[in-house]
Design a protein around this motif. Sequence first.
Motif, PDB file in Angstrom:
ATOM      1  N   LYS A 189     -22.901   4.420   6.057  1.00  0.00           N
ATOM      2  CA  LYS A 189     -22.155   4.967   7.193  1.00  0.00           C
ATOM      3  C   LYS A 189     -20.771   5.399   6.719  1.00  0.00           C
ATOM      4  O   LYS A 189     -20.193   4.774   5.824  1.00  0.00           O
ATOM      5  CB  LYS A 189     -21.994   3.899   8.281  1.00  0.00           C
ATOM      6  N   VAL A 190     -20.273   6.464   7.326  1.00  0.00           N
ATOM      7  CA  VAL A 190     -18.954   6.959   6.947  1.00  0.00           C
ATOM      8  C   VAL A 190     -18.077   7.055   8.189  1.00  0.00           C
ATOM      9  O   VAL A 190     -18.511   7.548   9.230  1.00  0.00           O
ATOM     10  CB  VAL A 190     -19.053   8.345   6.272  1.00  0.00           C
ATOM     11  N   ALA A 217     -15.422  -3.493  10.219  1.00  0.00           N
ATOM     12  CA  ALA A 217     -16.676  -3.413   9.461  1.00  0.00           C
ATOM     13  C   ALA A 217     -16.824  -4.615   8.523  1.00  0.00           C
ATOM     14  O   ALA A 217     -17.848  -5.288   8.514  1.00  0.00           O
ATOM     15  CB  ALA A 217     -16.722  -2.112   8.664  1.00  0.00           C
ATOM     16  N   ALA A 218     -15.774  -4.892   7.776  1.00  0.00           N
ATOM     17  CA  ALA A 218     -15.857  -5.964   6.778  1.00  0.00           C
ATOM     18  C   ALA A 218     -16.030  -7.326   7.436  1.00  0.00           C
ATOM     19  O   ALA A 218     -16.782  -8.170   6.955  1.00  0.00           O
ATOM     20  CB  ALA A 218     -14.612  -5.952   5.900  1.00  0.00           C
ATOM     21  N   LYS A 219     -15.348  -7.535   8.550  1.00  0.00           N
ATOM     22  CA  LYS A 219     -15.477  -8.823   9.244  1.00  0.00           C
ATOM     23  C   LYS A 219     -16.880  -9.016   9.794  1.00  0.00           C
ATOM     24  O   LYS A 219     -17.296 -10.143  10.066  1.00  0.00           O
ATOM     25  CB  LYS A 219     -14.454  -8.912  10.375  1.00  0.00           C
ATOM     26  N   ASN A 220     -17.601  -7.950   9.975  1.00  0.00           N
ATOM     27  CA  ASN A 220     -18.980  -8.053  10.450  1.00  0.00           C
ATOM     28  C   ASN A 220     -19.979  -7.990   9.299  1.00  0.00           C
ATOM     29  O   ASN A 220     -21.100  -7.510   9.453  1.00  0.00           O
ATOM     30  CB  ASN A 220     -19.262  -6.973  11.488  1.00  0.00           C
ATOM     31  N   ASN A 221     -19.517  -8.456   8.144  1.00  0.00           N
ATOM     32  CA  ASN A 221     -20.393  -8.620   6.977  1.00  0.00           C
ATOM     33  C   ASN A 221     -20.964  -7.319   6.439  1.00  0.00           C
ATOM     34  O   ASN A 221     -22.020  -7.312   5.827  1.00  0.00           O
ATOM     35  CB  ASN A 221     -21.550  -9.578   7.283  1.00  0.00           C
ATOM     36  N   ASP A 266     -21.997  -0.090   2.498  1.00  0.00           N
ATOM     37  CA  ASP A 266     -22.506   0.039   3.865  1.00  0.00           C
ATOM     38  C   ASP A 266     -21.632   1.003   4.655  1.00  0.00           C
ATOM     39  O   ASP A 266     -22.122   1.860   5.365  1.00  0.00           O
ATOM     40  CB  ASP A 266     -22.503  -1.332   4.562  1.00  0.00           C
ATOM     41  N   VAL A 267     -20.322   0.801   4.526  1.00  0.00           N
ATOM     42  CA  VAL A 267     -19.392   1.625   5.300  1.00  0.00           C
ATOM     43  C   VAL A 267     -18.281   2.135   4.386  1.00  0.00           C
ATOM     44  O   VAL A 267     -17.654   1.358   3.664  1.00  0.00           O
ATOM     45  CB  VAL A 267     -18.756   0.819   6.461  1.00  0.00           C
TER      46      VAL A 267
END
Lengths: 91, 1002
Positions: free
Chosen positions: B288-289, B189-193, B172-173
């Motif tokens: 997303k980058v 990013a990771a904390k927001n799944n 995703d990111v």
Amino acid sequence: MFLINCPYCGERDQSEFSAGGEAHIVRPKQPTELSDDKWAEFLFMRKNIKGVQLERWNHTHGCRKWFNMARDTSNDKIHAVYKMGEKPPIK
Amino acid sequence: MMSKNLRIANSNFIDQTSRISFKFDGKILYGFKGDTLASALIANDIHLVGRSFKYHRPRGIMTCGSEEPNAIVQVGNDASMTEPNTRATEIELYEGLEASSQNCWPSVNFDIGSINNFFSPLIPAAFYYKTFMWPANFWKLYEYFIRKSAGLGKSPTQPDKDIYDHRYLHCDVLVIGGGISGIIAAKTAAKNNLNTVLIDDKNNLGGTTLFQQNECFKINNSYSNEWLKKEIETLDSIKNLTIKTRTTLAAYHSYNYLLARENLTDHLDLNEKKDKIRQRLWKIRAKKVIIATGAMERPLIFNNNDRPGIILSSSIKKYIDYYGVKCGQKISLFTNNDSAYETAISLSNSGVSINSVIDIRDKSNSLIVKQAEKLGIKIHWKHTVVNTNGYKKINSIEIMKLSDDGTAVVGKKIKDECDCLGISGGWTPRVHLFTQSGGKLKFRDVDNVFLPDKSELDQISIGSCNGDLELDEVIKNSVNSINKFLNVNNNDYKNLEIISSKEIDKKNIWLLPSDKPFGKTKPFLDFQNDSTANDIKLALREGFKSIEHVKRYTTTGMATDQGKLSNMHALGIVAETANLKMGELGTTTFRPPYTPLTFGAIVGRNVGKFFDITRRTPIHDWHVKCNAEFENVGQWKRAWYYPIENESMHEAVQRESKAARDSAGILDASTLGKIDIQGSDASEFLNRIYTNAWSKLEIGKCRYGLMLNEDGMVYDDGVTTRLGENHYIMTTTTGGAANVLGKLEDYLQTEWPELDVYLTSVTDHYATVSICGPNSKKILSKVIPDLNLSDKEFPHMSFKNALIDNIKCRVMRISFTGEHSYEINIQSSYGKSLWEKCFEAGKEFDITPYGTETMHLLRAEKGFIIAGQDTDGTMTPVDLQMDWIISKKKYDFIGKRSLYRSDTIRDDRKQLVGLLTDDPNEVLEEGAQIVLETKKQPIVMLGHVTSSYFSPNLNKSIALAVVKNGKKLKGQKMFVPMKNKTINVTITDTVFFDKENKRLNA
Ligand SMILES: [Zn+2]
């Protein structure tokens, strides 16, 4: 490297596809009635525009289906993909 | 001189309990786990590591990262594993490492090329370009020396033994860069799944904040490095987050497709590397980058700014704070901004004596400068370095006061002794990946930086690569951008209390003045390619205007470091000289890869036999057993000829060709393309794609067809058989099979979707055994006894279904040799046993296996074309004298209209003819030119030989050729001029053998 949304298979990597030049060039139904110039127009003349271009693509390493794509040649943005025979969804 | 130990005791990142031995230029040295080759060399007081490309000036380590221009080394000396052009600043030290200086000969300390330095006025910009333009004889003289002494490293001479790998990665990111802003981004990013990947090219995360322990940079009352350390520690427990260190983002393409190279074993001890994957290329597709690649420090451009010991100020800081290595005993710093004071404070805290800071600005009242002043560090405001001294290492600098406008120096010269000079010319955001991805840049005047502006992709740049150079801005702006970009609301970083020194006073001079006149100074811009500010100005004087042209002419930015350090200065000097604004000049485009990639990483596992697909027929093993030589036809391996004992190719082909006509030959024709065509419109479809008519072909009959392109040129040919009312099987040339199928599909799907026709490639489904020769009928009757082979029942160009040992097969009576012959098609898995059965049955007739070469010879005797050998995409059927195959009745077929365009009806087109040499033993070379006149120049070339053989059945040389207006030239004497002689030839008919086709029914 584009991500192309094949109308039959969905999003796939560009490496699965091959480009087939300008779209919507219909083969004349009665070639024998055309002048050399008119026939040459069909045979050789292609647009090379900066901006949104309608072009043919083939999902060569997938479903092998041909389809059309509206792609901006200046930034490679793909505005639409649509099946053969369908009208371009944008001008 | 005894070398000193420049290691200080304390460093959190170096394991001083684990000593590592390595070799540099043959000398055994020691370092520690955690060192780079560069830090270990400096610790050993080795600074001179290479010579510059053109003048061979001594050069030292200048940076601590991927932008290093000077410390380019050759790693390893094994003929298969040695690697040139690696940066000592990026090589992690390991037990057994062997490295050596490049670009110096015979040795780094005694260098023949440095003679160039004394003659340097004779070697201006574009010296090498201009040299290339000298007469070729001159170049021969210089080449040996220049190549040897320039030496951009040695290529390995043996195949690479290492294993490389490719893998795909979807996320995703993707966060590029594990500095403070990248860590915040990845965590958010990771904390927001969101499935998140964080990559960094170093062996650990943290960037420069990792070792920023300074009163002026604090977060929530902790030093910034301590705060960040805690952040990094929490990363392990976060789900959805993959961290890849030692992974360099090499290329950023459109649609967020990125290539990253992960180094897996380069840092391991020599004996631990074995049998492991060395590098893996990740092919990443990210929704997303987030680019968080930071900024790099600029050098300053002044007279003699290239001596060993002149190092970027921030690198000196990293060497002392991270590696525990001091770059000198007495260090001076030269700057135009505040960041050098951070270095000064770090050095001072580590007990390294600082001579002075030379600052081109009038003043700076920032927190950090005040702290430096408090420590008693001497500052020369509004001064510049006008010269440096010391050959193999800097030993002193000369300082003068700047005039008010900054274009000259005034007052008395001060000489300052130092063994290291840190330089800082400000910061350049790393926008390389952003521009690679197609992003457009904007220019910020206040500190002369290019910043990301518009992008078409789903990406953002954050942190210092986005122009935020102060700690508080980095955090605040990054957090805001990330929340907005990911459409989340992360409050973890909302109420941070941040102390950050603020830089207010700014000043920039691209090319610093000296007391010596410009032209007598050596202000280096591109350290690797040795171009100076003088070269840039010379290029402008010589009329170059575009920055791209200036770069190429002076080779600025064209070396392996791609001019990472000094691109901005080159632009600045061009802008100043040409009186343009920097923003208007534009910048050069950065191309992938960001840092050089190994060939191994690029090709991955596609080496050796995996380089390309190899297709073998089901009968392949038999050919191998019978000593066949093979020929590559597309991806196929085809039996070429079958030499017996010590036969040469010529002898084998002559024997095979004779045997096939005298008794019987057998050929593996399995590679021919086969397309199964079904549907109620199949006949109509064939009518449209072939030049001849198909509707009236009876079921059970075969017909030869020629396929054209719309431009009327011959595309492919083959025999197609009508198996049923709505069922055909088409054969194509071996090489053309895939393209023909593609072309037919194209017409069906796009031009004639109304036709009820279905195409299936069945090339691999059938094995094809071809038996030819006067005894072929007898052999076949032994193989299929119950098949009636009479000419009446089974005539030439017809087909029968048959059973062999109860296995279904299709038998076609068709011929490519002109002999009575049969092709048996059987399910692939039975191919080899069918072949063996036929061979067994043919033994009493001395059946001879023949390969493609004999097949080509036999068909040439008959004047049959090979599409692709006798045609080259410019031959119409009329040119081939095959008018008979063009239907006059059909209204249309592909290419028909083009057969009477003004160009295709010209009678001076090249046409296919036969060619006989006056001397029957003289065999022409394929491709040889054909002329009518050999004396009068210019000699007009009228055509060329397309196929040529010695025919054992005619006992003379025969050839096919294309000749202008050849159709009308039958009997004409012509010439084939060769290197040592001219061969006399006569134009003939294309059919040499059995003109009446008697043998087909023999
Ligand atoms: Zn598809």
